[in-house]
Design an enzyme around this catalytic site. Structure first.
Site, mmCIF file in Angstrom:
data_model
loop_
_atom_site.group_PDB
_atom_site.id
_atom_site.type_symbol
_atom_site.label_atom_id
_atom_site.label_comp_id
_atom_site.label_asym_id
_atom_site.label_seq_id
_atom_site.Cartn_x
_atom_site.Cartn_y
_atom_site.Cartn_z
ATOM 1 N N GLU A 95 34.577 97.120 47.584
ATOM 2 C CA GLU A 95 35.075 95.750 47.681
ATOM 3 C C GLU A 95 36.570 95.686 48.001
ATOM 4 O OE1 GLU A 95 33.831 93.820 44.057
ATOM 5 O OE2 GLU A 95 31.797 93.550 44.826
ATOM 6 N N GLU B 75 27.918 90.804 35.933
ATOM 7 C CA GLU B 75 29.288 91.105 36.333
ATOM 8 C C GLU B 75 29.315 92.102 37.488
ATOM 9 O OE1 GLU B 75 33.457 90.933 36.307
ATOM 10 O OE2 GLU B 75 31.946 89.598 35.484
ATOM 11 N N TYR C 141 25.461 97.647 41.126
ATOM 12 C CA TYR C 141 25.845 98.678 42.089
ATOM 13 C C TYR C 141 24.800 99.771 42.116
ATOM 14 C CZ TYR C 141 28.603 102.142 44.607
ATOM 15 O OH TYR C 141 29.040 103.050 45.534
ATOM 16 N N VAL C 142 24.456 100.180 43.316
ATOM 17 C CA VAL C 142 23.585 101.329 43.555
ATOM 18 C C VAL C 142 24.319 102.201 44.569
ATOM 19 C CG1 VAL C 142 21.349 102.078 44.471
ATOM 20 C CG2 VAL C 142 21.485 100.008 43.057
ATOM 21 N N GLY D 224 18.459 100.563 49.423
ATOM 22 C CA GLY D 224 17.219 100.389 50.172
ATOM 23 C C GLY D 224 16.026 101.019 49.485
ATOM 24 N N GLY E 265 14.931 100.224 46.478
ATOM 25 C CA GLY E 265 14.314 99.298 45.540
ATOM 26 C C GLY E 265 14.962 99.286 44.172
ATOM 27 N N GLY F 220 18.102 98.417 43.297
ATOM 28 C CA GLY F 220 18.850 97.183 43.058
ATOM 29 C C GLY F 220 17.920 96.058 42.658
ATOM 30 N N ASN G 193 30.325 90.193 52.288
ATOM 31 C CA ASN G 193 29.352 91.239 51.967
ATOM 32 C C ASN G 193 27.953 90.814 52.438
ATOM 33 O OD1 ASN G 193 27.828 93.288 50.872
ATOM 34 N ND2 ASN G 193 28.814 93.213 48.866
ATOM 35 N N TYR H 245 20.142 89.385 48.388
ATOM 36 C CA TYR H 245 19.967 88.355 47.366
ATOM 37 C C TYR H 245 19.107 87.204 47.891
ATOM 38 C CZ TYR H 245 23.738 90.831 44.965
ATOM 39 O OH TYR H 245 24.512 91.786 44.364
#
Length: 169
Positions: free
Chosen positions: A30, A89, A92-93, A99, A101, A103, A130, A137
């Site tokens: 980020e 908060e 993260y993966v 990809g 699964g 997350g 992002n 999402y």
């Protein structure tokens, strides 16, 4: 579908060093690594305080016994629904596992906690640039809350509002 050798579970104290590393990786992605001041001790005390309930919680995603992702969250409260919710908060993966699964499985775990406990909301922020995360999402049915403007008090402004410093200092 997550890898067959994977699982999502509540974090334990031994996970704190890797969780902090994942937080730093997320901050680097980020473009804000310079803002991460959290220490191992602070994170451990927040997630596993001595003698009282934690203020923050974490779940981790493992593949072959290695932690490769995390969700760090805390309770929110809505006066409109009269119920708690979960504020996510950090999610993260690691890039190698995106990809897979994991997350979605971390989010499913938090959604299940919400439903089980009668919470009405699972909420989080995502940076507007992002696009991979926004697409993910939206693909699971999350809806952007674009009509709200985020505000923050920190640093000198926080001190000033608290009456501890002049606003111009």
């Amino acid at each position: 579908m997550p890898p067959a050798s994977s699982r999502v579970r509540p974090a334990v104290v031994a996970d704190v060093p890797v969780i902090l590393q994942l937080v730093r990786e997320l901050a680097e992605y980020e473009k804000a690594l310079h803002e991460v001041d959290a220490t191992l001790e602070q994170l451990e005390q927040a997630l596993f305080p001595d003698g009282h309930e934690p203020a923050a919680f974490a779940h981790v995603a493992e593949v072959d016994g290695e932690v490769v992702g995390c969700a760090i969250w805390f309770l929110s409260f809505s006066t409109w629904t009269g119920t708690h919710g979960i504020w996510l908060e950090d999610l993260y993966v690691t890039p190698a596992q995106r990809g897979s699964g994991l997350g979605q499985e971390l989010l499913r775990t938090l959604a299940d906690i919400c439903v089980e406990r009668g919470y009405h909301r699972l909420e989080w922020w995502v940076l507007d640039w992002n696009t991979p995360s926004i697409g993910f999402y939206e693909s699971i049915g999350a809806v952007a809350q674009d009509e709200w403007t985020r505000f923050r008090l920190d640093g000198n402004a926080l001190d000033a509002v608290a009456g501890r410093r002049s606003p111009l200092a």
